[in-house]
Design a protein around this motif. Structure first.
Motif, PDB file in Angstrom:
ATOM      1  N   ARG A   2       0.859  -1.189   0.000  1.00 15.06           N
ATOM      2  CA  ARG A   2       0.000   0.000   0.000  1.00 15.06           C
ATOM      3  C   ARG A   2       0.895   1.238   0.000  1.00 15.06           C
ATOM      4  O   ARG A   2       1.807   1.347   0.828  1.00 15.06           O
ATOM      5  N   ASP A 327     -10.920   4.842   3.023  1.00  8.43           N
ATOM      6  CA  ASP A 327      -9.981   3.798   3.441  1.00  8.43           C
ATOM      7  C   ASP A 327      -8.604   4.032   2.836  1.00  8.43           C
ATOM      8  O   ASP A 327      -7.580   3.952   3.535  1.00  8.43           O
ATOM      9  N   ARG A 328      -8.550   4.328   1.551  1.00  6.06           N
ATOM     10  CA  ARG A 328      -7.258   4.415   0.881  1.00  6.06           C
ATOM     11  C   ARG A 328      -6.514   5.708   1.204  1.00  6.06           C
ATOM     12  O   ARG A 328      -5.279   5.729   1.165  1.00  6.06           O
ATOM     13  N   ALA A 330      -6.565   6.923   4.156  1.00  6.32           N
ATOM     14  CA  ALA A 330      -6.041   6.637   5.490  1.00  6.32           C
ATOM     15  C   ALA A 330      -4.945   5.573   5.468  1.00  6.32           C
ATOM     16  O   ALA A 330      -3.959   5.667   6.214  1.00  6.32           O
ATOM     17  N   ASN A 331      -5.084   4.563   4.605  1.00  4.38           N
ATOM     18  CA  ASN A 331      -4.229   3.386   4.687  1.00  4.38           C
ATOM     19  C   ASN A 331      -3.357   3.144   3.469  1.00  4.38           C
ATOM     20  O   ASN A 331      -2.595   2.184   3.429  1.00  4.38           O
ATOM     21  N   SER A 364       1.192  -5.644   2.059  1.00  8.42           N
ATOM     22  CA  SER A 364      -0.155  -6.183   2.222  1.00  8.42           C
ATOM     23  C   SER A 364      -0.090  -7.696   2.315  1.00  8.42           C
ATOM     24  O   SER A 364       0.930  -8.314   2.079  1.00  8.42           O
TER      25      SER A 364
END
Length: 364
Positions: A2, A327-328, A330-331, A364
């Motif tokens: 990620r 989500d993306r 943040a992560n 990941s």
């Protein structure tokens, strides 16, 4: 892995600058590719960097192009993209449609000969942010001939996206964006590079057998064939049987024939997107307060729909993208090793070193 979105966007922009794109255009290309990844549409994200660069190298898409307004009136415009990058042509044309709709209530904008316009949902999102509703029909002539109509294994369409957006008072805008094929071509590419597998029956062989094997589209890849030549003998299936096939046909007519961009054509090496877009102010049709009240009532009713087992919740169009974006951001954005390596290789070709990911990428 990620990768943080800001780092990825900066790196992609530097690659396009190294390849000779103007700085502002490089920034736009990177912004919209990463924006597609953030929305969960990896098929239209940074996986396309090597392909865009190869098209630019052979002259199929041109850097720094100024769109040509072929004809224009108070409520319409016809724009020739002159094979420039769609990430420049798209916002230019959307802003024309938005401005005309703001002044006159509605507008129609036809685009011909644009480079790949990317994730089409970007354009109704841009309009909705300005309070304008919109509909968009898209086709691809030339290289985009990939989809078989209902009842045939032969390629006669591109993936012909349709998109729409409606601003909703007090809510995120309703954004609907889909290919009229079972999957977009980019999702076949994602599967080919080790990402999310294709759904059963997404593809069809020349013999009429349903399949999920991406080699039906690209052929068997080698160093000499980087799987961008559409070398397979199969096709992507139209979605929804005869209904999706009919909608795909309509996209060919509206976005291809009417705009002057051209319908799907065999034996062409260039990719040209055509798009016919309709923009309108919601208050043109009635009271904004009445619309807001009715949407509040209907959304409350819709959200009481019981989810099936294995389904988290029943979502309205645009909600999956909003969830993915949160989500993306943040992560980080998930990329397969193959996709990341292909981007890094493209960067190396233009003297742009990959950023260090030791402390910033998350395995990941």
């Amino acid at each position: 892995m990620r990768i943080p979105a800001p780092l990825l966007e900066t790196y992609v922009a530097e690659i396009f600058k190294g390849a000779g794109c103007p700085d502002d255009e490089s920034d736009r290309i990177a912004f919209y590719l990463v924006r597609a990844n953030l929305a969960g549409h990896d098929s239209h994200g940074v996986i396309r960097v090597p392909r865009y660069l190869s098209w630019m190298e052979i002259g199929s898409v041109k850097a720094g192009v100024q769109p040509n307004v072929v004809s224009e009136g108070p409520t319409h415009a016809v724009v020739d993209g002159c094979f420039g990058f769609g990430q420049s042509i798209g916002p230019f044309c959307a802003d024309i449609g938005i401005a005309k709709a703001e002044e006159h209530g509605l507008s129609i904008v036809a685009i011909r000969n644009s480079g790949h316009l990317g994730r089409i949902g970007d354009w109704p999102e841009r309009a909705a942010d300005a309070g304008i509703a919109s509909l968009h029909f898209v086709n691809t002539s030339g290289l985009g001939l990939l989809v078989a109509p209902y009842g045939s294994p032969d390629r006669r369409f591109s993936t012909n996206p349709f998109a729409a957006g409606v601003p909703i008072p007090g809510e995120e805008p309703l954004i609907l964006d889909f290919a009229t094929s079972v999957v977009a071509e980019g999702k076949v590419l994602v599967a080919h590079q080790g990402g999310k597998p294709l759904p059963d029956g997404a593809l069809i062989s020349a013999d009429g057998e349903f399949s999920t094997n991406p080699e039906l589209i690209y052929g068997v890849g080698t160093a000499a064939n980087p799987n961008d030549m559409r070398g397979g003998g199969g096709a992507i299936r139209a979605m929804g049987e005869h209904k999706g096939s009919g909608l795909a046909f309509l996209c060919e007519v509206l976005a291809g024939a009417l705009t002057g961009s051209g319908c799907a054509t065999p034996e062409q090496s260039n990719l040209a997107n055509g798009m016919l877009s309709f923009y309108f102010r919601p208050d043109l049709l009635g009271s904004e307060n009445e619309f807001a009240a009715e949407m509040e009532r209907y959304l409350a009713f819709f959200r009481t729909a019981r989810p099936l087992d294995g389904t988290d919740r029943v979502m309205i169009p645009g909600e999956p993208e909003n969830r993915s974006r949160a989500d993306r951001l943040a992560n980080g954005i998930p990329l397969t090793d193959t996709t990341w390596e292909s981007i890094c290789s493209a960067g190396d070709n233009y003297g742009v070193r990959a950023p260090a990911l030791v402390s910033e990428a998350i395995a990941s």
